[in-house]
Design a protein around this motif. Sequence first.
Motif, PDB file in Angstrom:
ATOM      1  N   TRP A 194       0.824  -1.209   0.000  1.00 39.43           N
ATOM      2  CA  TRP A 194       0.000   0.000   0.000  1.00 39.43           C
ATOM      3  C   TRP A 194       0.862   1.266   0.000  1.00 39.43           C
ATOM      4  O   TRP A 194       0.375   2.344   0.348  1.00 39.43           O
ATOM      5  CB  TRP A 194      -0.919  -0.004   1.223  1.00 39.43           C
TER       6      TRP A 194
ATOM      7  N   ARG B 187       1.881   3.319  -2.170  1.00 39.69           N
ATOM      8  CA  ARG B 187       1.428   4.451  -2.982  1.00 39.69           C
ATOM      9  C   ARG B 187       0.021   4.925  -2.601  1.00 39.69           C
ATOM     10  O   ARG B 187      -0.547   5.774  -3.298  1.00 39.69           O
ATOM     11  CB  ARG B 187       1.472   4.085  -4.466  1.00 39.69           C
ATOM     12  N   ASN B 188      -0.504   4.400  -1.511  1.00 41.79           N
ATOM     13  CA  ASN B 188      -1.868   4.730  -1.104  1.00 41.79           C
ATOM     14  C   ASN B 188      -1.963   5.331   0.288  1.00 41.79           C
ATOM     15  O   ASN B 188      -2.910   6.055   0.590  1.00 41.79           O
ATOM     16  CB  ASN B 188      -2.738   3.469  -1.173  1.00 41.79           C
TER      17      ASN B 188
ATOM     18  N   LEU C 154      -4.776   8.179   1.637  1.00 40.63           N
ATOM     19  CA  LEU C 154      -5.837   7.682   2.508  1.00 40.63           C
ATOM     20  C   LEU C 154      -5.718   8.255   3.915  1.00 40.63           C
ATOM     21  O   LEU C 154      -6.719   8.462   4.607  1.00 40.63           O
ATOM     22  CB  LEU C 154      -5.813   6.158   2.543  1.00 40.63           C
TER      23      LEU C 154
ATOM     24  N   GLN D 177      -3.640  -1.081  -6.878  1.00 40.72           N
ATOM     25  CA  GLN D 177      -3.415   0.118  -6.067  1.00 40.72           C
ATOM     26  C   GLN D 177      -2.002   0.652  -6.204  1.00 40.72           C
ATOM     27  O   GLN D 177      -1.721   1.784  -5.808  1.00 40.72           O
ATOM     28  CB  GLN D 177      -3.757  -0.145  -4.594  1.00 40.72           C
TER      29      GLN D 177
ATOM     30  N   ALA E 277      -2.340   4.086  -8.863  1.00 37.18           N
ATOM     31  CA  ALA E 277      -2.517   4.535  -7.484  1.00 37.18           C
ATOM     32  C   ALA E 277      -3.516   5.690  -7.386  1.00 37.18           C
ATOM     33  O   ALA E 277      -4.399   5.680  -6.517  1.00 37.18           O
ATOM     34  CB  ALA E 277      -1.175   4.944  -6.890  1.00 37.18           C
TER      35      ALA E 277
ATOM     36  N   THR F 129      -7.071   4.487  -7.909  1.00 38.63           N
ATOM     37  CA  THR F 129      -7.494   3.644  -6.791  1.00 38.63           C
ATOM     38  C   THR F 129      -7.721   4.470  -5.545  1.00 38.63           C
ATOM     39  O   THR F 129      -8.696   4.246  -4.808  1.00 38.63           O
ATOM     40  CB  THR F 129      -6.448   2.551  -6.528  1.00 38.63           C
ATOM     41  N   ASN F 130      -6.853   5.427  -5.283  1.00 40.59           N
ATOM     42  CA  ASN F 130      -7.031   6.288  -4.110  1.00 40.59           C
ATOM     43  C   ASN F 130      -8.342   7.057  -4.194  1.00 40.59           C
ATOM     44  O   ASN F 130      -9.082   7.159  -3.208  1.00 40.59           O
ATOM     45  CB  ASN F 130      -5.858   7.245  -3.969  1.00 40.59           C
TER      46      ASN F 130
END
Length: 289
Positions: A64, A66-67, A71, A271, A275, A278-279
């Motif tokens: 995760w 790159r998330n 988030l 993700q 990225a 998806t984010n």
Amino acid sequence: MSDIDPILFPNDDRAQAEAAIAAMDAATVRHEAEHAGTRVVWRSAGQGSPLVLLHGGHGSWRHWIRNLGALALRHTVWVPDMPSFGESGTLTSPADLNHLVATTAATLDQLVGAETPIDLAGFSFGGLCAAHLAARRGHVARLALLGAAGHGTPRRQKAAMVNWRLASGEAALVEDLRHNLRALMLHDERSIDALAVAVHRQACEATRFRSKALSQSSPTKGILDGFSMPILFAWGEHDVTAHPDRVGPWWVDGRPERQWRVVPDAGHWVQFEQAEATNRMLLEFFGRG
């Protein structure tokens, strides 16, 4: 020894990858909790309602990478190395899913509280784990499964994986890891960059859990049948682990609180490869209600 072979990647790419991993590690708070003799390492970042992210097989919290930043702007994000992965302790059985989920749930409850509502997302094998965790723990407000395992339907994978442990020498090892990323995880060759290889290598070398047979089994639909919370199912357009247009409608099953999505120009590790898209998708989904 460097995590990235200098022959295959320019020095600046290698340095950028190592810097990105170090920066994200420094941006999180490291926690340790123990259940039944197994230590689990968790990381947290951000402020807001708790959002738990579970990594895939041969993975770690860095699945995760790159998330987390995006988030964490709206949530307190909690990411573990699940038992027998990454920095966490090793389970007594290398393929006991119930033990893995019980230990993950128990240590999470020590950190956030047993009755605290959470949002939950799982990637690949972590999607199967997330379904089990939601069934076991309860108090899950929303559930997102990305490229989730456990559907038991045909896959689209064409290239065979190679055993990177048999590689002779550093360059051959890194090329084997690149091959496996290309075969299973990422669609666009340009996505197989120094960061992808570094994250993948670190995770592979630290994995002590056998997830393959569990991932290719078919328990997830039966678990989902017991849920009433909103659920998002998502796949990369080119995810080789499933046919999204088959699994998506099957898992939605006509339920209005469920939806399935396909993220364009992405493979299985959606993700990472896409990225930003998806984010946005996850922030929108978990921001509702």
